[in-house]
Design a protein around this motif. Sequence first.
Motif, PDB file in Angstrom:
ATOM      1  N   GLU A  17       0.792  -1.226   0.000  1.00 27.74           N
ATOM      2  CA  GLU A  17       0.000   0.000   0.000  1.00 27.74           C
ATOM      3  C   GLU A  17       0.820   1.269   0.000  1.00 27.74           C
ATOM      4  O   GLU A  17       0.275   2.359  -0.088  1.00 27.74           O
ATOM      5  N   SER A  18       2.150   1.159   0.097  1.00 26.03           N
ATOM      6  CA  SER A  18       2.990   2.354   0.098  1.00 26.03           C
ATOM      7  C   SER A  18       4.376   2.002  -0.395  1.00 26.03           C
ATOM      8  O   SER A  18       4.789   0.836  -0.386  1.00 26.03           O
ATOM      9  N   ARG A 329       5.821   9.511  -2.616  1.00 27.02           N
ATOM     10  CA  ARG A 329       4.355   9.442  -2.541  1.00 27.02           C
ATOM     11  C   ARG A 329       3.744  10.471  -3.475  1.00 27.02           C
ATOM     12  O   ARG A 329       4.432  11.397  -3.951  1.00 27.02           O
ATOM     13  N   VAL A 368       0.398   3.334  -6.553  1.00 26.41           N
ATOM     14  CA  VAL A 368       0.342   3.959  -5.231  1.00 26.41           C
ATOM     15  C   VAL A 368       0.605   5.453  -5.341  1.00 26.41           C
ATOM     16  O   VAL A 368      -0.106   6.284  -4.741  1.00 26.41           O
ATOM     17  N   GLY A 372      -2.001   8.654  -4.741  1.00 24.88           N
ATOM     18  CA  GLY A 372      -1.729   9.785  -3.869  1.00 24.88           C
ATOM     19  C   GLY A 372      -1.874  11.114  -4.583  1.00 24.88           C
ATOM     20  O   GLY A 372      -2.314  12.109  -3.995  1.00 24.88           O
TER      21      GLY A 372
END
Length: 413
Positions: A17-18, A329, A368, A372
């Motif tokens: 997830e990141s 991100r 991901v 973001g």
Amino acid sequence: MLLMKIENPWKQNPWFESVAVAQERARRRLPKPVYGALVAGSERGQSIADNQAAFTELGMAPHVVGATAERSQSTTVFGQQINSPVIISPTGVQAVHPDGEVAVARAAAARGTIMGLSNFASKSVEEVVATGATTFFQMYWTGDRDTMIQRMQRAHEAGSKGLIATLDWSFSMGRDWGSPEIPEKVDLKTMVRMAPQVATKVRWGMRFLKARNIPDLTAPNLAPPGGAAPTFFGAYYEWMTTPAPTWEDVAWMRETWSQISGGAPFVLKGVCRIDDALRAVDAGVAGISVSNHGGNNIDGTPAAIRMVRPIAEAVGSQIDVVMDGGVRRGSDVVKAVALGAKAVLIGRAYLWGLAANGQAGVENVIDVINGGIDSAMRGLAVSSLTELTPEHLLVPAGFDRALGADPARHLVG
């Protein structure tokens, strides 16, 4: 008889997830020297730390009402329409996965972005272009002019859509925590000697065994016509012993590539100063990447994001300005675009995804980051990247670094 499928509780979900989770999985899977090569910066690591820390100094100014139902991340950079402002930065010898740059290129093609391919890559430009990825071939200033012409011709004939010239690495390689061992070549003797470091990373080794491959530390894109590819250190030696280029050399390189390619874009990577950006415009480049080589140039060079706005304000109306360094991100990407970058290049982030799960891991990283970006755009109530401005951010006084603007003044508030 009812058969029940029992899931193995120890089997790890391949999705993450990141980028931070991808990095942790890469750390667990890779031998210590391989992982160390990915995370290291020069000297004390001041620049590599600032690349990430600088993003935390920038705040957001969101709206509570006004989010648009549809948001687009598509943009045009270096003449290429891409689905999001996230470009694959060229990185050398991707020995974290047997498919290396080919897997990354497939991911770039699947996500509709540009693939930057290093001339120190472990896969040939022909293999990478064959994936269907929009490929920009990257070169250092190495060898004599005839050698560089041959490499440009090969890249163009393979189907490269642009050329990236990286000129910013000053060989500042001493590291306070020590440098990871990189062997000259991987042969039986090397494998036996390094076995203790690899033995604890069985899954990494098994990937290469299943692919009937071993980590390739040669540079096939630097092979002379009909000759063998040099080792990484052979290519590195050529680079270090080639006299540094002048601005006249940069103009020659750009003009030569233009003649060979019929006018395909030429991008200069590693610009930190406004005066250098202006000289790059004079040399005829299509774009520049604001960068400190991921913290591997002279330690103490400011974070790339600190230098984006001054450089974009100086030359952004004439050429495309992108940046690389510390992007982890989607909100980082939005901050860079708001300060004047057309797009960002990612390096370590996708390598961690590659190590974690091959092509799917690279796609996962891009997804991901894109997720973001969309979340930040929603919160800022913008529908396209072109709407982003510094007013969408909280930029503290003294954040920017306007190097080369005025010898008496290197900070702008």
